[in-house]
Write an enzyme that holds these catalytic residues in place. Structure first.
Site, PDB file in Angstrom:
ATOM      1  N   LEU A 256      -8.422  -6.496  10.925  1.00 34.98           N
ATOM      2  CA  LEU A 256      -9.382  -7.325  11.655  1.00 34.98           C
ATOM      3  C   LEU A 256      -9.027  -8.233  12.637  1.00 34.98           C
ATOM      4  O   LEU A 256      -9.620  -8.212  13.846  1.00 34.98           O
ATOM      5  CB  LEU A 256     -10.531  -7.796  10.802  1.00 34.98           C
ATOM      6  CG  LEU A 256     -11.560  -6.727  10.032  1.00 34.98           C
ATOM      7  CD1 LEU A 256     -12.366  -7.249   8.898  1.00 34.98           C
ATOM      8  CD2 LEU A 256     -12.443  -6.173  11.331  1.00 34.98           C
TER       9      LEU A 256
ATOM     10  N   GLU B 158      -7.693  -1.378  16.705  1.00 31.78           N
ATOM     11  CA  GLU B 158      -6.981  -0.335  16.179  1.00 31.78           C
ATOM     12  C   GLU B 158      -6.346   0.704  16.931  1.00 31.78           C
ATOM     13  O   GLU B 158      -5.322   1.502  16.697  1.00 31.78           O
ATOM     14  CB  GLU B 158      -7.750   0.415  15.156  1.00 31.78           C
ATOM     15  CG  GLU B 158      -6.984   1.321  13.768  1.00 31.78           C
ATOM     16  CD  GLU B 158      -7.597   1.754  12.751  1.00 31.78           C
ATOM     17  OE1 GLU B 158      -8.847   0.966  12.253  1.00 31.78           O
ATOM     18  OE2 GLU B 158      -7.151   2.569  12.281  1.00 31.78           O
TER      19      GLU B 158
ATOM     20  N   ARG C 137       0.891  -1.117   0.108  1.00 32.61           N
ATOM     21  CA  ARG C 137      -0.079  -0.001  -0.037  1.00 32.61           C
ATOM     22  C   ARG C 137       0.660   1.224  -0.030  1.00 32.61           C
ATOM     23  O   ARG C 137       0.649   2.130  -0.824  1.00 32.61           O
ATOM     24  CB  ARG C 137      -0.899   0.270   1.307  1.00 32.61           C
ATOM     25  CG  ARG C 137      -2.088  -0.914   1.083  1.00 32.61           C
ATOM     26  CD  ARG C 137      -2.841  -1.112   2.317  1.00 32.61           C
ATOM     27  NE  ARG C 137      -3.918  -1.701   1.970  1.00 32.61           N
ATOM     28  CZ  ARG C 137      -5.069  -2.204   2.830  1.00 32.61           C
ATOM     29  NH1 ARG C 137      -5.091  -1.519   4.202  1.00 32.61           N
ATOM     30  NH2 ARG C 137      -5.901  -2.943   2.359  1.00 32.61           N
TER      31      ARG C 137
HETATM   32  C1  LIG Z   1     -13.978   1.322   5.099  1.00 36.57           C
HETATM   33  C2  LIG Z   1     -13.133   0.506   5.735  1.00 36.57           C
HETATM   34  C3  LIG Z   1     -12.874  -0.922   5.273  1.00 36.57           C
HETATM   35  C4  LIG Z   1     -11.786  -1.689   5.995  1.00 36.57           C
HETATM   36  N1  LIG Z   1     -11.740  -3.040   5.376  1.00 36.57           N
HETATM   37  C5  LIG Z   1     -10.685  -3.826   6.073  1.00 36.57           C
HETATM   38  C6  LIG Z   1     -10.709  -5.299   5.814  1.00 36.57           C
HETATM   39  O1  LIG Z   1     -11.040  -5.476   4.704  1.00 36.57           O
HETATM   40  N2  LIG Z   1      -9.751  -5.969   6.538  1.00 36.57           N
HETATM   41  C7  LIG Z   1      -9.230  -5.578   7.619  1.00 36.57           C
HETATM   42  O2  LIG Z   1      -8.294  -6.400   8.104  1.00 36.57           O
HETATM   43  N3  LIG Z   1      -9.402  -4.411   8.184  1.00 36.57           N
HETATM   44  C8  LIG Z   1     -10.245  -3.529   7.499  1.00 36.57           C
HETATM   45  N4  LIG Z   1     -10.371  -2.473   7.945  1.00 36.57           N
HETATM   46  C9  LIG Z   1      -9.965  -1.868   9.313  1.00 36.57           C
HETATM   47  C10 LIG Z   1     -10.697  -2.467  10.401  1.00 36.57           C
HETATM   48  O3  LIG Z   1     -11.664  -2.477  10.092  1.00 36.57           O
HETATM   49  C11 LIG Z   1     -10.548  -1.700  11.569  1.00 36.57           C
HETATM   50  O4  LIG Z   1      -9.008  -1.694  11.915  1.00 36.57           O
HETATM   51  C12 LIG Z   1     -11.041  -2.546  12.669  1.00 36.57           C
HETATM   52  O5  LIG Z   1     -12.418  -2.814  12.378  1.00 36.57           O
HETATM   53  C13 LIG Z   1     -10.820  -1.763  14.085  1.00 36.57           C
HETATM   54  O6  LIG Z   1     -11.799  -2.214  14.948  1.00 36.57           O
HETATM   55  P1  LIG Z   1     -11.763  -1.576  16.481  1.00 36.57           P
HETATM   56  O7  LIG Z   1     -12.873  -2.636  17.364  1.00 36.57           O
HETATM   57  O8  LIG Z   1     -10.635  -1.359  16.874  1.00 36.57           O
HETATM   58  O9  LIG Z   1     -12.350  -0.191  16.491  1.00 36.57           O
HETATM   59  P2  LIG Z   1     -14.058   0.166  15.639  1.00 36.57           P
HETATM   60  O10 LIG Z   1     -14.493  -0.685  14.831  1.00 36.57           O
HETATM   61  O11 LIG Z   1     -13.502   1.625  14.941  1.00 36.57           O
HETATM   62  O12 LIG Z   1     -14.729   0.530  16.861  1.00 36.57           O
HETATM   63  C14 LIG Z   1     -14.636   1.713  17.724  1.00 36.57           C
HETATM   64  C15 LIG Z   1     -15.843   2.043  18.639  1.00 36.57           C
HETATM   65  O13 LIG Z   1     -15.511   2.828  19.564  1.00 36.57           O
HETATM   66  C16 LIG Z   1     -16.455   3.691  19.706  1.00 36.57           C
HETATM   67  N5  LIG Z   1     -15.861   4.888  20.481  1.00 36.57           N
HETATM   68  C17 LIG Z   1     -14.833   5.783  20.045  1.00 36.57           C
HETATM   69  N6  LIG Z   1     -14.439   6.434  20.951  1.00 36.57           N
HETATM   70  C18 LIG Z   1     -15.373   6.654  22.064  1.00 36.57           C
HETATM   71  C19 LIG Z   1     -15.599   7.268  23.239  1.00 36.57           C
HETATM   72  N7  LIG Z   1     -15.172   8.169  23.525  1.00 36.57           N
HETATM   73  N8  LIG Z   1     -16.737   6.700  23.907  1.00 36.57           N
HETATM   74  C20 LIG Z   1     -17.446   5.629  23.558  1.00 36.57           C
HETATM   75  N9  LIG Z   1     -17.341   4.923  22.244  1.00 36.57           N
HETATM   76  C21 LIG Z   1     -16.252   5.313  21.600  1.00 36.57           C
HETATM   77  C22 LIG Z   1     -16.818   4.028  18.109  1.00 36.57           C
HETATM   78  O14 LIG Z   1     -18.292   4.591  18.173  1.00 36.57           O
HETATM   79  C23 LIG Z   1     -16.757   2.557  17.793  1.00 36.57           C
HETATM   80  O15 LIG Z   1     -17.928   1.904  17.630  1.00 36.57           O
HETATM   81  C24 LIG Z   1     -11.255  -1.372   7.116  1.00 36.57           C
HETATM   82  C25 LIG Z   1     -11.628  -0.001   7.550  1.00 36.57           C
HETATM   83  C26 LIG Z   1     -12.505   0.654   6.967  1.00 36.57           C
HETATM   84  C27 LIG Z   1     -12.747   2.337   7.626  1.00 36.57           C
END
Ligand SMILES: Cc1cc2nc3c(=O)[nH]c(=O)nc-3n(C[C@H](O)[C@H](O)[C@H](O)COP(=O)(O)OP(=O)(O)OC[C@H]3O[C@@H](n4cnc5c(N)ncnc54)[C@H](O)[C@@H]3O)c2cc1C
Length: 566
Positions: free
Chosen positions: A394, A378, A290
């Site tokens: 993921l 993340e 990338r």
């Molecule tokens: C469009 C897109 C496509 C992607 N495709 C892929 C893929 O195909 N394969 C892959 O491996 N990765 C992919 N990624 C990356 C991957 O999806 C993310 O890195 C991963 O889902 C992060 O998961 P997470 O639970 O850490 O965070 P998130 O799923 O972002 O969840 C964080 C949560 O925290 C909540 N939050 C934040 N701050 C607060 C607060 N102060 N108080 C209460 N709640 C809060 C938010 O509302 C959110 O629901 C993609 C990302 C995007 C944006």
């Protein structure tokens, strides 16, 4: 009007309910802990997870022989010498268990001839990525984890509450302060352990693939609580974000899965392939990493060889229509509704901010330097070093989420939180002061949209794909001035669903996260992975070190640190 907080008590508080947060809640509950799972959005429907479309890497060996150590080797190569090898090894080894566990929960991984189908993504040496058809990985993962969360009686789910500060007692985490976004009611939560799973920061860039609430909240919460961040300069720009023609109701990064399955040709404005001129190979397949592809597209544009809107052409015109339809069924119809016929035309693509390699520094138990404070997903930095492999985000959310929840619950072991209301007082007073005063801003809508838009422009222009000492200094000066403007901005009139209050707190976090990225980028005087300094175009072997950031009374401090080896 001063309102009394709603108070809750739990063993483990999980902040953020994406894949990492939901997995953490499930794992903590399996360990016997009571859990409060809080999200600003609806549980399992905010953040990045639900947006993900396709690849989830795990060395299952279903498609071809594979082993997690090969996945690790690929991850370390992509990370350009900066991966925390212990975290990367945990990610690659345990991804297999998590994918199989989710298969047993009927997530619906695509199958072929009775085995899980695995495709090859850029930087992977084997077909290793599972997915759910058609472009449904994120929604399927979110639905599956929501189902498991809902089955656990010991998980209380709270949607629509934003956590604004963590609370510490004698240096140990004891809970958090937040508020109900709908009506502004303060919420205090006493917890013996807190898992930060609030996702990344790409929403602070003008062109991004982010959904709501991706403004660097977990990083800011961690910093203000005294936790260290690592690798903040490494923001991943996804090279082939949709640019033109207009695309409504579809995701800007949807061309990634197209390339996994069908290859496609990436062409400059003169309809020539160009990746081979930048030290990578792509022809017809999809193999260039990338960072290389993003920089190549930018450089083709600088050399006057960009596509009409400032990106590159991506063409599937050579792929027979039947093959397109087999691979993407209903998606082809949606594209036609948007006026895009892939058999007849190329589309334009360009880099967009997509993922953040940096984040909260954790040990192998996902614990930060603050006792009782864990992080996952993340929000965590280190595992992917200077550049993340496709499909590693993921599994990072699943693996680190499961571990954070499990270890947090085990460490709590029935102890009650050291909660003391006095320690929460400063955060509660700030919330009270920001709710219900006269405003110097317009009284309808949000007062801070202008500043938020300015920050996104600034990050894109000065702390984006190409950085220099000058651009980073300009960014830091302006970000710090904006922080002062925000701190002294008078509070808006109290209203139900007060957008200005929500935006004020979001912006407070985003400015601190932005400052961390700009500062780390300024300190790293070399180019490596996703960090490209036009004034230091080469990689400096002396800087094969991690950069940590912490917040002291004098502001942000950086420190170089040896890379964690296995
Ligand atoms: C469009 C897109 C496509 C992607 N495709 C892929 C893929 O195909 N394969 C892959 O491996 N990765 C992919 N990624 C990356 C991957 O999806 C993310 O890195 C991963 O889902 C992060 O998961 P997470 O639970 O850490 O965070 P998130 O799923 O972002 O969840 C964080 C949560 O925290 C909540 N939050 C934040 N701050 C607060 C607060 N102060 N108080 C209460 N709640 C809060 C938010 O509302 C959110 O629901 C993609 C990302 C995007 C944006």
């Amino acid at each position: 009007m001063k309102r009394d907080p709603v108070h809750l008590t739990t063993d483990v508080l999980v902040v953020g309910a994406g894949a990492a947060g939901m997995y953490a809640a499930i794992a903590a509950s399996r360990e016997g802990a009571d859990v409060v799972l809080v999200d600003k959005s609806l549980i399992g429907r905010g953040g990045a997870t639900i947006m993900a479309q396709m690849t989830v890497s795990a060395a299952l060996g279903h498609q071809a022989p594979d082993d997690w150590t090969k996945h690790l080797a690929d991850t370390l190569t992509a990370g350009r010498g900066l991966c925390d090898e212990r975290l990367a090894a945990i990610l690659c080894e345990e991804a297999v268990d998590r994918i199989l566990e989710m298969d047993s929960w009927k997530v619906g991984w695509a199958r072929e001839d009775g085995h899980m189908k695995q495709v090859t993504a850029p930087g992977h040496s084997a077909p290793r990525c599972v997915y759910v058809d058609f472009l449904n990985t994120g929604p399927a993962v979110a639905r599956c984890l929501r189902g498991q969360v809902a089955k656990a009686d010991s998980i209380a789910r709270i949607s629509g509450v934003a956590i604004i500060d963590l609370v510490l007692n004698d240096g140990v985490v004891s809970g958090a302060v937040g508020y109900n976004i709908e009506d502004g009611t303060p919420v205090t939560i006493a917890a013996s352990a807190v898992v930060l799973a609030g996702g990344g920061l790409t929403g602070i860039y003008r062109r991004n693939s982010a959904s709501a609430n991706m403004g660097g909240h977990a990083y800011a919460l961690a910093l203000r609580a005294g936790a260290r961040l690592i690798d903040m300069e490494f923001v991943q720009f996804f090279p082939i974000g949709h640019l033109a023609p207009r695309l409504v109701g579809m995701d800007p990064i949807m061309w990634d899965p197209f390339r996994y399955k069908l290859g496609g040709r990436l062409l400059n404005g003169q309809f020539e392939e160009f990746i081979h001129n930048y030290g990578a190979e792509d022809s017809g397949k999809y193999t260039a990493p990338r960072d290389v592809t993003s920089f190549a597209i930018v450089q083709e544009n600088e050399a006057g060889r960009g596509s009409p809107h400032g990106g590159a052409w991506l063409s599937f015109e050579h792929v027979p229509e039947a093959e397109l339809r087999t691979a993407f069924g209903p998606v082809i119809e949606k594209l036609l509704e948007n006026g895009i016929d892939l058999t007849q035309q190329a589309i334009e693509v360009a880099p967009i901010a997509h993922y953040h390699m940096g984040g909260v520094q954790v040990d192998a138990h996902m614990e930060t330097n603050i006792p009782g404070l864990y992080a996952a997903g993340e929000a965590v930095g280190g595992a992917n070093g200077a550049n993340r492999l496709s499909g590693n985000a993921l599994p990072e959310a699943f693996v680190f989420g499961e571990r954070a929840g499990r270890f947090a619950a085990a460490a709590v072991g029935g102890q009650t939180s050291a909660w003391d209301l006095k320690s929460a007082q400063a955060a509660l007073e700030m919330l009270d002061a920001r709710s219900g005063k006269e405003t110097s801003f317009p009284s309808s809508g949000s007062a801070y949209q202008g500043l938020a838009a300015e920050l996104r422009e600034l990050m894109w222009d000065k702390v984006g794909l190409i950085r220099t000492e000058e651009s980073l200094n300009e960014a830091l000066i302006r970000i710090r001035a904006m922080q002062k403007e925000l701190a002294t901005a008078s509070a808006p009139v109290a209203a139900a669903f007060d957008l200005s209050l929500a935006d004020w707190y979001d912006l407070r976090d985003s400015l601190l996260a932005a400052e961390s990225v700009a500062l780390a980028a300024q300190r790293r005087s070399e180019s490596r992975g996703a960090h490209w300094r036009a004034d230091f175009p080469l990689t400096d072997p002396e800087l094969a070190m991690n950069l940590t950031i912490s917040l002291s009374g004098d502001g942000l401090e950086t420190n170089w640190q040896e890379v964690g080896r296995r």
